[in-house]
Design an enzyme around this catalytic site. Structure first.
Site, PDB file in Angstrom:
ATOM      1  N   ASP A  93      46.539  44.611  35.238  1.00 12.41           N
ATOM      2  CA  ASP A  93      46.415  43.805  36.454  1.00 12.41           C
ATOM      3  C   ASP A  93      47.774  43.828  37.167  1.00 12.41           C
ATOM      4  OD1 ASP A  93      43.993  43.247  35.260  1.00 12.41           O
ATOM      5  OD2 ASP A  93      44.068  41.094  35.665  1.00 12.41           O
ATOM      6  N   LYS A 156      41.421  42.237  42.748  1.00 12.69           N
ATOM      7  CA  LYS A 156      41.488  40.893  42.163  1.00 12.69           C
ATOM      8  C   LYS A 156      42.058  39.924  43.190  1.00 12.69           C
ATOM      9  CE  LYS A 156      43.817  38.455  38.349  1.00 12.69           C
ATOM     10  NZ  LYS A 156      44.652  38.640  37.131  1.00 12.69           N
ATOM     11  N   LYS A 207      37.444  41.128  40.822  1.00 10.19           N
ATOM     12  CA  LYS A 207      37.804  40.087  39.860  1.00 10.19           C
ATOM     13  C   LYS A 207      38.286  38.849  40.597  1.00 10.19           C
ATOM     14  CE  LYS A 207      40.911  38.980  35.997  1.00 10.19           C
ATOM     15  NZ  LYS A 207      41.891  39.508  35.016  1.00 10.19           N
TER      16      LYS A 207
END
Length: 244
Positions: A93, A156, A207
């Site tokens: 991430d 995300k 996400k």
């Protein structure tokens, strides 16, 4: 505990609190294994430990790059990613350089995402954190599209560490009321998820992360188009019946 197994299967169980010790990460690994979460997200320091504890499970080990501000040089982000992969991370991430993006330096943003995506390709899933709390609707869509163009596997929403409302909009000096239509400071909202999903299409992961503390809110984010949820309150989120 009675829990929602389908919901657990799309949750990235997360422990990034710097005050957590080895014992907390070991317990997190056990929880991730017990409840069959999609991934367990830890600080880079704990990746070797998590990789060892989860070696024979289906839970993927995930960690973060340039967290939480995204301001590191592209070369540093690449080196961080190399180390994570070497230590056993299966998902990465990475925080986008939000300052560069808001300054219009898209060449730099494309470079960092493209370089890290190339390194992850075939080895780990790359989730690009665009920090929606600092972006307006158009910027969210633009950042999400840029990430996909440069090879990110997921877009995300948030680190969960941002403060302040939407840049240049209502609440810019502080958190917005949580009515589901604005941008809560630091967290995901169904609205932001819908904008990202519309921008990236159906084949890219989305996400949602930041401020997910109840099962109802988690389900609203999935309904908006999220395919993965980042939660530090994972056990509360998946619980369907309170014991006692």
């Amino acid at each position: 505990m009675t829990w929602d197994k389908e919901l657990a299967a799309v949750i990235d169980h997360t422990i990034l609190d710097p005050s957590r010790a080895h014992s907390d990460i070991e317990q997190g690994c056990e929880d991730a294994r017990t409840y069959a979460f999609a991934a367990f997200v830890v600080q880079p320091y704990y990746v070797p430990l998590a990789a060892e504890k989860l070696r024979d499970s289906d839970v993927r080990v995930c960690s973060v790059v340039s967290f939480p501000f995204g301001a590191n040089a592209p070369e540093v982000k690449v080196r961080e990613t190399q180390q994570l992969l070497q230590d056993g991370a299966e998902e990465v991430d990475m925080v986008m350089n939000v300052s560069a993006f808001l300054s219009g330096d898209l060449t730099r943003v494309r470079r960092e995402v493209g370089d890290v995506a190339a390194l992850c390709r075939g080895r780990a899933a790359l989730k690009l954190i665009i920090e929606t709390a600092f972006l307006d609707d158009g910027q969210i869509a633009q950042a999400a599209s840029l990430g996909v163009e440069e090879g990110a596997d997921f877009i995300k929403t948030s680190t969960g560490y941002a403060r302040g409302g939407r840049r240049g909009g209502p609440g810019a000096s502080g958190p917005l009321a949580g009515d589901g239509t604005g941008y809560a400071a630091g967290g995901a909202t169904p609205r932001a998820v819908r904008i990202i999903r519309s921008a990236v299409g159906s084949h890219i992961g989305v996400k949602a992360s930041g401020g997910i503390r109840t099962r109802a809110f988690a389900l609203s984010l999935l309904e908006a188009g999220a395919t993965r949820l980042g939660c530090s309150a994972s056990l509360d989120v998946i619980e369907t019946k309170k014991e006692g």
